[in-house]
Design an enzyme around this catalytic site. Structure first.
Site, PDB file in Angstrom:
ATOM      1  CG  HIS A  79      -0.428   3.856  12.438  1.00  0.00           C
ATOM      2  ND1 HIS A  79      -1.689   3.305  12.535  1.00  0.00           N
ATOM      3  CD2 HIS A  79       0.068   3.427  11.238  1.00  0.00           C
ATOM      4  CE1 HIS A  79      -1.940   2.589  11.454  1.00  0.00           C
ATOM      5  NE2 HIS A  79      -0.873   2.641  10.655  1.00  0.00           N
ATOM      6  CG  HIS A 136      -0.485   0.189   2.521  1.00  0.00           C
ATOM      7  ND1 HIS A 136      -0.352   1.441   3.086  1.00  0.00           N
ATOM      8  CD2 HIS A 136      -0.089  -0.689   3.472  1.00  0.00           C
ATOM      9  CE1 HIS A 136       0.101   1.319   4.325  1.00  0.00           C
ATOM     10  NE2 HIS A 136       0.277   0.042   4.589  1.00  0.00           N
ATOM     11  CD  GLU A 184      -3.012  -1.105   5.194  1.00  0.00           C
ATOM     12  OE1 GLU A 184      -2.758  -2.126   5.865  1.00  0.00           O
ATOM     13  OE2 GLU A 184      -2.820   0.050   5.623  1.00  0.00           O
ATOM     14  CD  GLU A 185      -2.120   2.775   7.394  1.00  0.00           C
ATOM     15  OE1 GLU A 185      -2.782   2.218   8.301  1.00  0.00           O
ATOM     16  OE2 GLU A 185      -0.882   2.641   7.283  1.00  0.00           O
ATOM     17  CG  ASP A 217       1.778  -3.260   5.280  1.00  0.00           C
ATOM     18  OD1 ASP A 217       2.484  -2.275   5.539  1.00  0.00           O
ATOM     19  OD2 ASP A 217       0.555  -3.295   5.492  1.00  0.00           O
ATOM     20  CG  ASP A 274       2.178   1.254   8.072  1.00  0.00           C
ATOM     21  OD1 ASP A 274       1.917   0.549   7.076  1.00  0.00           O
ATOM     22  OD2 ASP A 274       1.356   1.536   8.950  1.00  0.00           O
TER      23      ASP A 274
END
Length: 497
Positions: free
Chosen positions: A439, A266, A312-313, A341, A278
């Site tokens: 994140h 992604h 994706e998130e 990923d 990420d």
């Protein structure tokens, strides 16, 4: 750690990764040496550096790659133009999705018979569920569902009308629990964790449909809220907006189109970060594999399709859209999905997805065990330790395995805590997250672990080439377990059950 020594179930002999393997009559041995020599971590890091600054050049951005934004478009243009320059057929797959965003800090308070204020986004507190409705619920009665709330009959009591429903986690999705409670007239829903998992959790309702506030709370909070005569207040302020975005799909000019190898990562990231691990790391890695396969003049036996997913998130939206819009024939024409990923986690573990289900609770669809075996044989031949990780739904393989398509891939860790045993094997720090920057704004270029990225990129390149060149079916004779949607714990980065 469980480290497997595999027999090469797909190719009839141990794949060395260094020399052409002896093969069965039904398979083609693959020597990935030339490709791996071209896959240099310095080049992947250069791409990551480009991705980290590409959005920063745009007014009003900090390098974010949020779907629908100028930053995402700039990154997608970069990927698309690179692939076109290497001779790939490239298309954009547009789609619109509902983007949920919290506008203010949520509130959860027990106001009677004793007062307790729970801290949002702390392990002993609570968190708003993604796609929760908004509302300001003040001092309403808390009623606990005596069972898991998975059936409308669990809320037959008239007491739930106008109350806050308190439901234990387990047995079904959060959406099912919330929908049943709302239908019974509950004005808010609290799902609290079970005794085994304890902590507050980030959950998702999977999409629109719930209009009342829904939060996930720690087990300790759930116990406190069961006290007789409990009143509570809940405040959630969130909005949903329609966002237009697109996946980037590139494929080789040659190869069988009835045995397609889909290689995915992604491209989007979360707000406030350049999203380097990420999942800039996965996107940059598969881009480099695509580039170097072209540079070598590889003419694959099977068509290879490189996919850079969006959204994706927000719950695997882009990859789900792709799979949902395949025809029945299109699904059958995909031999397998390889998913990459997070490949550069600072406090890493080298994970391979557990296709045969031997180390985790769930096997992938038939053929997934053979994908795992190719990764495992490669690592074993290189004398590199690895271990299995579960198909739990946290990344873009999810829609593929739900459709019965074999899947596999690599991962170096997110918010999992490194064990003492893992620290002994991989070095790093026991008791800390595998990626403490997950994140957060700290997921930047300077925090990437180039050493593990280099190792994982070689393993990814070897496996992509192996399945691009084989004349064997990935499915083989091994049987995989069917993977139902309700068995997947996550839908993207957030738990769905």
């Amino acid at each position: 750690m469980r480290k497997k020594m595999y027999k090469a179930v797909l190719f009839g002999a141990l794949i060395t990764g260094c020399a052409t393997a002896q093969t069965s009559s039904a398979a083609v041995g693959v020597d990935s040496t030339d490709l791996r020599e071209l896959i240099e971590s310095t080049q992947i890091m250069a791409t990551l550096h480009d991705l980290s600054i590409i959005g920063e050049r745009l007014p009003g951005t900090i390098g974010e790659r949020l779907p629908g934004t100028a930053g995402y478009k700039a990154a997608a243009d970069y990927i698309e133009n690179t692939l076109l320059s290497y001779g790939y057929s490239v298309t954009r797959q547009p789609f619109t999705f509902q983007f949920w965003e919290e506008l203010a800090d949520p509130v959860l308070e027990k106001t009677a018979p004793t007062g307790v204020s729970y801290t949002p986004y702390e392990t002993d507190g609570f968190a708003t569920m993604e796609y929760s409705g908004s509302g300001n619920i003040v001092e309403q009665t808390v009623i606990k569902a005596e069972v898991f709330g998975c059936n409308p009959a669990d809320f037959d009591s008239a007491d739930f009308y106008g109350s806050i429903a308190l439901i234990e986690r387990g047995e079904c999705t959060f959406f099912q629990k919330a929908a049943n409670a709302e239908a019974a007239g509950a004005v808010a829903v609290i799902v609290y964790n079970d005794e085994a998992r304890q902590e507050a959790f980030l959950g998702t309702l999977g999409g629109e449909g719930i209009t009342v506030p829904v939060v996930g709370a720690a087990y300790s909070a759930g116990l406190e809220l069961q006290e007789g005569g409990t009143l509570a207040s809940i405040y959630v302020d969130a909005t949903v907006t329609s966002v237009e975005t697109y996946n980037i799909i590139a494929e080789t000019q040659s190869g069988r189109d009835d045995r397609v190898v889909v290689v995915g990562a992604h491209l989007d990231g979360v707000a406030g970060t350049t999203a380097m691990n990420d999942n800039g790391s996965g996107s940059a890695t598969i881009l480099e594999i695509a580039k170097q396969m072209s540079a070598l003049g590889v003419e694959p036996v099977n068509k290879v399709r490189f996919a850079f997913w969006s959204a994706e998130e927000s719950g695997l939206i882009g990859s789900t859209y792709y799979v949902d819009h395949l025809t029945e024939r299109g699904i059958k024409d995909i031999a397998l999905n390889l998913n990459f990923d997070m490949l550069a986690s600072p406090n890493y573990v080298r994970f391979v997805y557990d296709g045969d289900g031997s180390a985790t609770e769930l096997a992938g669809p038939n053929g997934s065990a053979n994908i795992e075996a190719v990764f495992a044989d490669y690592f074993d031949a290189q004398q590199i330790p690895f271990e299995e990780t579960a198909f739990d739904g946290r990344s873009d393989y999810g829609p593929f395995i739900e459709a019965g398509i074999p899947a596999g891939g690599l991962f170096t860790g997110a918010d999992e805590i490194k064990t003492v045993e893992q620290a002994e094997i991989y070095d790093g720090v026991a008791g800390e997250m595998l990626d403490a920057n997950y994140h957060t704004p700290a997921d930047n270029y300077d925090q990437l672990n180039e050493e593990v990225l280099d190792v994982m990129a070689d393993a990814a390149a070897h496996t992509v080439l192996t399945f691009a060149m084989t004349k064997s079916s990935v499915n083989g004779t091994a049987k995989g377990s069917p993977v139902a949607k309700e068995k997947l714990m996550y839908k993207g980065p957030k738990a769905q059950r």
